[in-house]
Write a protein that holds these residues in place. Structure first.
Motif, PDB file in Angstrom:
ATOM      1  N   LEU A 346       0.735  -1.277  -0.015  1.00 24.53           N
ATOM      2  CA  LEU A 346      -0.022   0.022   0.113  1.00 24.53           C
ATOM      3  C   LEU A 346       0.936   1.259  -0.043  1.00 24.53           C
ATOM      4  N   LEU A 347       1.915   1.231   0.644  1.00 25.60           N
ATOM      5  CA  LEU A 347       2.881   2.269   0.735  1.00 25.60           C
ATOM      6  C   LEU A 347       3.455   2.646  -0.527  1.00 25.60           C
ATOM      7  N   CYS A 352       4.061   5.903  -5.390  1.00 19.20           N
ATOM      8  CA  CYS A 352       4.426   5.800  -6.885  1.00 19.20           C
ATOM      9  C   CYS A 352       3.195   6.586  -7.250  1.00 19.20           C
ATOM     10  N   SER A 353       1.903   6.846  -6.784  1.00 20.88           N
ATOM     11  CA  SER A 353       1.010   7.484  -7.409  1.00 20.88           C
ATOM     12  C   SER A 353       1.400   9.224  -7.064  1.00 20.88           C
ATOM     13  N   LEU A 553       6.602  13.362   4.788  1.00 17.89           N
ATOM     14  CA  LEU A 553       7.698  12.992   5.199  1.00 17.89           C
ATOM     15  C   LEU A 553       7.737  11.450   5.436  1.00 17.89           C
ATOM     16  N   GLN A 554       6.745  10.833   5.796  1.00 19.63           N
ATOM     17  CA  GLN A 554       6.689   9.486   5.909  1.00 19.63           C
ATOM     18  C   GLN A 554       6.896   8.722   4.478  1.00 19.63           C
ATOM     19  N   PHE A 560      12.998   6.722  -0.261  1.00 18.38           N
ATOM     20  CA  PHE A 560      14.529   6.361  -0.231  1.00 18.38           C
ATOM     21  C   PHE A 560      14.893   5.183   0.539  1.00 18.38           C
ATOM     22  N   SER A 561      14.059   4.685   1.324  1.00 18.74           N
ATOM     23  CA  SER A 561      14.598   3.360   1.938  1.00 18.74           C
ATOM     24  C   SER A 561      14.046   2.138   1.265  1.00 18.74           C
ATOM     25  N   TYR A 562      13.139   2.026   0.667  1.00 23.62           N
ATOM     26  CA  TYR A 562      12.596   0.843  -0.161  1.00 23.62           C
ATOM     27  C   TYR A 562      12.812   0.685  -1.632  1.00 23.62           C
ATOM     28  N   LEU A 563      12.651   1.988  -2.248  1.00 24.69           N
ATOM     29  CA  LEU A 563      12.516   1.962  -3.485  1.00 24.69           C
ATOM     30  C   LEU A 563      13.828   2.462  -4.550  1.00 24.69           C
ATOM     31  N   LEU A 564      14.450   3.509  -3.986  1.00 23.30           N
ATOM     32  CA  LEU A 564      15.656   4.043  -4.377  1.00 23.30           C
ATOM     33  C   LEU A 564      16.583   2.990  -4.481  1.00 23.30           C
ATOM     34  N   PRO A 565      16.799   1.786  -3.644  1.00 23.92           N
ATOM     35  CA  PRO A 565      17.867   1.045  -3.926  1.00 23.92           C
ATOM     36  C   PRO A 565      17.819   0.260  -5.379  1.00 23.92           C
TER      37      PRO A 565
END
Length: 584
Positions: A346-347, A352-353, A553-554, A560-565
């Motif tokens: 869900l996040l 992305c949206s 901010l969340q 940056f933690s889950y998708l940027l990698p």
């Protein structure tokens, strides 16, 4: 079991804070009378139209589909009535010039409108989606008399246009087309040939249809250099039917409410648009507009998938979650929103949206600045950036639309696989956007070979400047400093990678074609990094009591933690493409 509400709060955040669009409007004489409250009123009315009139027709239009009998197409129940309401609301004229009868509003607002239309009912929106591109094409290239005759009915919505490129043997390679146009003594042309996959090639929404047709004049050069563009109305001014007819409609996997037609031109009367043998240049004005709109389809699908998955996950209770929100008592079963696996999905949907919304609206805002900016240098910069963004938005957004719809379906479990829960329709509808208006593979080639290597990296350099500038501003605020550091690292990595790509392209001419897809995806991720770094920074102006401030901010932290990698794996894939591909 399917609903849509326009995300007006986030749209306002993008317009007011992420883009600071009202300040730009004040500097442009064309938009001097436009302010944020007026813009929000426009979006509120568009949202009401989309949720109240279009969304209820989405599932029924998919089930009914279009019917073809006696040479005529009938659209699903309610489609024609919704179109009349669309015209009465003045929506076709939204971003058209006031001097031509339009409302003269920015393409930025039109982009928001298009997102809402596609999110609420993709099949219906296929009929209207090409209209603005046709308007731009005629306004830019058509003879004055053609503009005077045919622009007003497009702007008013009296007529709907089509784009007729594809033939059985000529899909992406339009240079292979055979449709021919023979000059007549009165200055018109007679067109002979056939076209297929024509969205809205016939429909019952408007009395007349204006076909923009690519054809070849006898004696023209072979290939794409010998193609001309023609305007061919379904009905002539006398009321007589022109020599163009629909002889079939396609039975498709999705967007069943959209009539995808095969057209036959049998001596149809038409008029040349622009110069002979330069039809592609004229058509690309229309296609570039269409590609931005198709990218917004991906955004619309992601938003609709996110809304419906979230609503279902809040209601559906399954098992006990490892943790619960503070203050929530233990229960036999918890909502799906408490379970980490579902929170992760869900996040990603939300991030992305909202990230794509910022980038998609930025592209439209750049188009406004390129046309109406007060300084020549700023107009040129905006034009370069918008051209670079177009293939990324078309390909990356549509891939995300399908990918995120698939993720959302997973939230529904087995119910997602049945028609009563219409997320399966979103998945089916979203898949076509990766193919039409130039397949995503073609967009990737266009990006890397033409818009990065072809212009010596100038437009790509402008994007890197945007990243660096955002990092410089973000580093001033403690909550944004980590994002700024990651943006700077991303910039350095992208610059180094571009140098390697240039060298490898010189050594192996096929290399950039092999690397293009991963390079485009990498650019899409980098754009989302810009979107979320800026969103986190500018959200600081919101009151502490506004939940949107903490949410932004969340979301940035999640990205940056889950998708940027994923950037690292895409860079590795771009470098790995130096290995030749075997023929199979």
């Amino acid at each position: 079991m399917w609903s849509y509400q326009a995300p007006l709060r986030d749209m306002q955040f993008v317009l007011e804070h992420w883009l600071q669009a009202p300040a730009a409007w004040r500097q442009a004489p064309a938009f001097a009378e436009l302010d944020l409250p007026l813009a929000l009123q426009v979006l509120e009315q568009a949202g009401r139209f989309s949720s109240a009139l279009l969304a209820p027709l989405n599932s029924s239009g998919d089930r009914q589909g279009c019917r073809f009998a006696d040479g005529r197409v009938t659209t699903p129940e309610g489609f024609a009535q919704a179109y009349r309401a669309y015209v009465e609301g003045g929506w076709p004229a939204l971003a058209c010039a006031e001097s031509l009868g339009g409302q003269g509003l920015p393409q930025l607002l039109d982009a928001a409108l298009q997102e809402m239309l596609y999110a609420s009912n993709h099949g219906w929106a296929m009929y209207t989606g090409i209209a603005h591109g046709a308007y731009l094409c005629l306004k830019t290239h058509a003879a004055q008399w053609l503009q005077q005759r045919y622009l007003p009915p497009i702007i008013s919505g009296e007529c709907l246009p089509t784009m007729c490129l594809t033939e059985p043997q000529a899909g992406s390679d339009v240079g292979l087309l055979r449709c021919r146009a023979e000059a007549q003594a009165d200055g018109s042309y007679q067109l002979h040939g056939s076209k297929l996959f024509i969205s809205g090639g016939d429909q019952d929404l408007t009395e007349n249809i204006l076909h923009l047709v690519l054809a070849r004049i006898p004696g023209a050069p072979s290939g794409s250099r010998g193609i001309s563009l023609f305007l061919v109305p379904k009905r002539l001014d006398s009321g007589q039917a022109n020599g163009v007819r629909c002889d079939a409609i396609e039975h498709k996997m999705g967007i069943n409410g959209s009539a995808t037609c095969s057209l036959v031109f049998e001596g149809a009367k038409g008029w040349l648009i622009g110069e002979a043998n330069r039809g592609l240049a004229a058509m690309f004005v229309m296609m570039n507009s269409a590609r931005l709109h198709v990218g917004l389809q991906g955004l619309g699908h992601t938003e609709a998938a996110w809304q419906n998955a979230l609503a279902y996950a809040r209601e559906r209770k399954q098992m006990r979650a490892p943790q619960r929100p503070p203050g929530v008592a233990a229960a036999e079963a918890d909502p799906l929103t408490y379970h980490p696996a579902m929170r992760r999905v869900l996040l990603e949907l939300r991030v992305c949206s909202e990230g794509m919304r910022a980038i998609g609206y930025w592209a439209a805002h750049l188009l406004d600045q390129a046309e109406h900016g007060s300084e020549e240098a700023a107009r040129q910069r905006a034009g370069q950036l918008s051209e670079w963004l177009t293939p990324v938005i078309k390909a990356f957004f549509t891939e995300q639309g399908f990918r995120q719809a698939s993720h959302a379906l997973q939230v529904f479990g087995g119910y997602g696989y049945v028609r009563e829960f219409a997320i399966e329709q979103t998945l089916r509808d979203s898949r076509i956007a990766m193919i039409y208006e130039g397949s995503n593979e073609i967009q990737a080639n266009d990006l890397l070979l033409r818009k990065v290597l072809g212009d010596q990296g100038r437009a790509f350099g402008l994007f890197l400047e945007e990243l660096r500038e955002e990092a410089e501003q973000g580093v001033q605020w403690p909550e944004c400093q980590l994002f700024a550091v990651q943006l700077n690292s991303l910039c350095a990595a992208l610059e180094a990678l571009l140098g390697e790509v240039r060298q490898l392209a010189q050594e192996d001419p096929e290399y950039p074609y092999r690397a293009a897809g991963d390079f485009l995806y990498l650019c899409g991720l980098s754009l989302l990094a810009l979107a979320w770094a800026r969103a986190a920074r500018v959200s600081r102006v919101l009151p502490q009591s506004d939940p949107l401030r903490a949410q932004k901010l969340q979301s940035a932290q999640f990205f940056f933690s889950y998708l940027l990698p994923q950037v690292e794996s895409r860079m590795a894939a771009v470098r790995g493409a130096r290995a030749p591909l075997a023929f199979v």
